[in-house]
Every structure is written in structure tokens, then in C-alpha cells.
Design an enzyme around this catalytic site. Structure first.
Site, PDB file in Angstrom:
ATOM      1  N   ASN A 191       0.769  -0.957   0.365  1.00 49.76           N
ATOM      2  CA  ASN A 191      -0.041  -0.229   0.065  1.00 49.76           C
ATOM      3  C   ASN A 191       0.766   1.100  -0.200  1.00 49.76           C
ATOM      4  O   ASN A 191       0.206   2.276   0.154  1.00 49.76           O
ATOM      5  CB  ASN A 191      -0.580  -0.465   1.183  1.00 49.76           C
ATOM      6  CG  ASN A 191      -1.966  -1.166   1.227  1.00 49.76           C
ATOM      7  OD1 ASN A 191      -1.520  -2.020   1.483  1.00 49.76           O
ATOM      8  ND2 ASN A 191      -3.047  -0.614   1.304  1.00 49.76           N
ATOM      9  N   VAL A 198       0.557   6.839  -1.161  1.00 51.69           N
ATOM     10  CA  VAL A 198      -1.067   6.015   0.452  1.00 51.69           C
ATOM     11  C   VAL A 198      -2.291   5.204  -0.555  1.00 51.69           C
ATOM     12  O   VAL A 198      -3.158   6.008  -1.187  1.00 51.69           O
ATOM     13  CB  VAL A 198      -0.868   6.707   1.464  1.00 51.69           C
ATOM     14  CG1 VAL A 198      -1.601   5.934   2.352  1.00 51.69           C
ATOM     15  CG2 VAL A 198       0.786   6.939   1.688  1.00 51.69           C
ATOM     16  N   CYS A 199      -1.929   3.744  -0.616  1.00 51.65           N
ATOM     17  CA  CYS A 199      -2.953   3.484  -1.628  1.00 51.65           C
ATOM     18  C   CYS A 199      -4.508   2.941   0.241  1.00 51.65           C
ATOM     19  O   CYS A 199      -3.710   1.561  -0.055  1.00 51.65           O
ATOM     20  CB  CYS A 199      -3.164   2.164  -2.061  1.00 51.65           C
ATOM     21  SG  CYS A 199      -3.635   2.145  -3.621  1.00 51.65           S
ATOM     22  N   LEU A 200      -5.561   3.270  -0.561  1.00 55.19           N
ATOM     23  CA  LEU A 200      -5.668   3.117   1.136  1.00 55.19           C
ATOM     24  C   LEU A 200      -7.773   3.580   0.262  1.00 55.19           C
ATOM     25  O   LEU A 200      -7.856   4.417  -0.062  1.00 55.19           O
ATOM     26  CB  LEU A 200      -5.815   4.076   1.941  1.00 55.19           C
ATOM     27  CG  LEU A 200      -6.927   3.841   3.290  1.00 55.19           C
ATOM     28  CD1 LEU A 200      -6.103   1.963   3.620  1.00 55.19           C
ATOM     29  CD2 LEU A 200      -5.355   4.836   4.552  1.00 55.19           C
ATOM     30  N   THR A 205      -8.122   6.308  -2.873  1.00 51.11           N
ATOM     31  CA  THR A 205      -7.244   5.327  -3.579  1.00 51.11           C
ATOM     32  C   THR A 205      -6.802   4.240  -4.215  1.00 51.11           C
ATOM     33  O   THR A 205      -6.585   4.299  -5.026  1.00 51.11           O
ATOM     34  CB  THR A 205      -6.260   6.047  -3.135  1.00 51.11           C
ATOM     35  OG1 THR A 205      -5.628   6.007  -1.869  1.00 51.11           O
ATOM     36  CG2 THR A 205      -4.807   7.770  -2.992  1.00 51.11           C
TER      37      THR A 205
END
Length: 374
Positions: A191, A198-200, A205
């Protein structure tokens, strides 16, 4: 002190600096219901050893229209808060934002409601930050924050410090905050990208439905920070990757997860060295004190993992590495021996630096005696 006056301006009393922050479950409520954060990424798993540099967006700088009242009041009448080596408040207000990732991004046209929303975010952070998360706000740019998150125990990120820059866009809270991870060019989690992305799902995202997504009346930056610590920096980050979830609790999946944790710990050690050599502004004292206090624990964990303890157990008495994966363990052991020796030197230099800075302070001396004798 500047924080006291700013919080008075926001009608907030500053909490006792010696009081521990509250431990917060990312799925529990903090002033408003917390959405469940989906921590999956939308890209395939990248080579954990690959590296890359983020691209900085350069735009003309504009001061936020509605931050001038706070800025002039805190700067002109009350001076600035200093980061002492004896004490590092969990939440504080500072001035220089020049090294912030979003420093050159214009905050855009703002409103009184936008300022009020950020004031409420400040109140919540000042009141409810967990003791292992630290935040600095900026008196001249209230649209910016910087956070340091301590890696949780029982994970390959234990005892590390991970830094994130935050920006509240002008349409906040209708849109989520922008968050950039200080990666040092390392991909230590599915992530957290080398570019700083920041992959969340809570940040929109990554996909999500309902309360998994950002909600203007429910979501907060505190939830984002707690979710990163609890859901992204977890004990089995390999399964954060959506393509790997189906292999959880299977022999092949656990084998790959173990190998991923080894790589993640190696990269976490490199991140420690990166932070020690170039700490972000206003967190220099936190970096020095944190790694001074955790030096022995970190090095003992390295020795335990070299001896065969499973990464995350942090103990020589922990679960041993599976015998059927000796080749993978041999490669990990060789790499960890290399990085732990480099880390040992950086930690020794930090110890000398920290003791020199605190030598003339009786309070600091008492703190040093306490933490070295424990």
C-alpha cells in the site's frame, strides 16, 4: 507556548504533555463513526527491492487566506514552540514547512467553514492521538500536517518510524486529504509506493463501498493515520495485495507471506537508516530519542532473526524459520547481517549525538538514566 495559545484560539485546552495518548482501534469510533478502511492496492505486487523517486508537483505558492489570523497571532504575540530533546509532544504547532512535500501546492480558495473543519481536526488530534503517532501542524499553512507513525509490535515494521505529509484541499472535507509517504525510494508495503502514494480506500485511492470510502460527515485525518498504522503496517502485509488474499491460511500463501515479511523488515531497517541520516524537519528530536531508546531492542531483534526467529516475533525464543525454506532464509540472513551492521553504526552515532545534546540538561540526564537502566 504557541500550542497553548493556538488551542485557546480554537477553544481547546492542551492536555498534559506527560499523559499518554489513547490507544485507538481503527475500526472503533473517534468522535464520529469510523469507516472500515480497505487496505488493498490496485496494482500488482511490485518487486520489494525495486526503487524509485516521487515526482514533486511545482506550483506557485499562495498563503491560505484563512490561516493569517492563526499565523499572525501565534508568531507575533507568542513566538514559536521549540522541539526540546527532553520532551516531544504528540501534537504541536511549528513554523517552517519548507521541506513538506506539498509546500509548493496552492491551498486554493478557502472559506470559514474550511478553517472550522481544520480546527476540529486539530482538536481531535490533540485529544485522541494514540501514543505511537506524532503530528506537527504549521501555523502559516494550516492546510498542511506531518505525521510520524511508529511501526506496531508483532509486525515486520516494529520500532520503525514512518513519515507522512498531509494536505487538506480547499474542498475538504467533501474530498479526502492528500497523503504522501516518505518512502526513501523503497517499497516496503503493497500500500506504500516508492513514489510516496498511499493506497487506501479511506483516501479514495482504492476501491471501496459505503463506509469504506471517505465520508465528509464521518471521516477524519485521525482515522486515516490510525488506519495506516493498524491496517497497512500489519503483521502479514503480503495479503494486503488483493491478488494474494485467496491464498491466506494456505501453506503456499503463508510461505510467501513469511518471505515478504523478511523483505519488509530489511527495507524497514533501511528506512531506519534513512531517517537517522536525514530526519524530517521538526522531528529531529523524536528520531534521536526514539532510536536511542529502542536501539537495544532493534539490534536484539536483528540478532534473533539472523539466528532463525520468525520476523515479527522480535525474540530469540520466538518461532523458528521453517526448515523447508532454508535457501530463502540463507539469502535473508546474509542481507540482514549486512544491513544490521550498517544500522548498528548509525545507531551508535545517534547515541553519541543524543547524549551530547542532552548532556547539559538535568531533566534529560534523568530520562537517559531511566531508559538505559530499564
Amino acid at each position: 507556548m504557541v500550542l497553548n495559545k493556538v488551542l485557546e484560539l480554537f477553544c481547546v485546552k492542551k492536555k498534559d504533555s506527560k499523559k499518554k495518548g489513547k490507544a485507538i482501534n481503527p475500526l472503533c469510533k473517534v468522535a464520529a463513526p469510523h469507516p472500515t478502511a480497505n487496505v488493498s492496492t490496485n496494482n500488482s505486487l511490485l518487486d520489494p527491492f525495486s526503487s524509485g523517486n516521487g515526482t514533486v508537483l511545482l506550483v506557485q505558492k499562495h498563503e491560505p487566506e484563512c490561516s493569517s489570523v492563526v499565523s499572525s497571532m501565534t508568531r507575533t504575540e507568542y513566538g514559536s514552540e521549540s522541539d526540546g530533546y527532553n520532551l516531544f509532544n504528540q501534537f504541536d504547532v511549528v513554523q517552517d514547512f519548507s521541506d513538506h512535500y506539498y509546500a509548493k501546492n496552492s491551498p486554493g480558495k478557502t472559506s470559514k467553514d474550511w478553517v472550522k473543519t481544520i480546527q476540529n481536526e486539530w482538536k481531535l488530534l490533540q485529544k485522541d492521538l494514540p501514543e505511537s503517532i506524532y503530528v506537527r501542524a504549521y501555523e502559516d499553512r494550516i492546510d498542511l500536517l506531518r505525521a510520524a507513525i511508529v511501526g506496531p509490535a508483532g509486525t515486520p515494521y516494529h520500532d520503525g518510524l514512518f513519515f507522512f505529509d498531509v494536505r487538506f484541499p480547499s474542498e475538504y472535507p467533501q474530498s479526502p486529504p492528500k497523503v504522501h509517504y516518505h518512502s526513501g525510494g523503497l517499497r516496503l508495503n503493497p500500500n506504500l509506493y516508492e513514489s510516496g502514494k498511499v493506497c487506501l480506500s479511506l483516501l479514495n485511492t482504492w476501491w471501496g463501498t459505503g463506509c469504506e470510502k471517505w465520508g465528509k460527515s464521518k471521516s477524519t485525518i485521525l482515522q486515516v493515520l490510525v488506519s495506516i498504522q493498524g491496517l497497512v503496517l500489519n503483521d502479514k502485509p503480503y495479503f494486503n495485495e488483493p491478488g494474494n488474499k485467496n491464498s491466506a491460511n494456505t501453506a503456499p500463501g503463508e510461505k510467501y507471506s513469511l518471505a515478504y515479511n523478511q523483505t519488509a523488515f530489511l527495507l524497514s531497517c533501511r528506512t531506519m537508516m534513512y531517517s537517522l541520516r536525514k530526519p524530517p524537519k521538526h522531528f529531529e528530536s523524536l528520531v534521536a530519542r526514539h532510536f536511542h531508546e529502542r536501539e537495544r531492542v532493534i539490534l536484539d531483534a536483528c540478532d534473533a532473526y539472523i539466528s532463525g526467529a520468525v520476523v515479527g516475533s522480535s525474540s530469540a525464543k520466538g518461532t523458528k524459520h521453517p526448515r523447508d525454506n532454508n535457501r530463502s532464509f540463507a539469502d535473508f540472513k546474509k542481507s540482514l547481517e549486512k544491513y544490521s551492521e550498517l544500522l548498528r553504526k548509525d545507531l551508535a552515532a545517534n547515541r553519541t549525538h543524543f547524549l551530547k545534546l542532552t548532556r547539559d540538561s538535568p531533566a534529560a540526564a534523568d530520562e537517559i538514566v531511566e531508559c538505559t537502566s530499564s
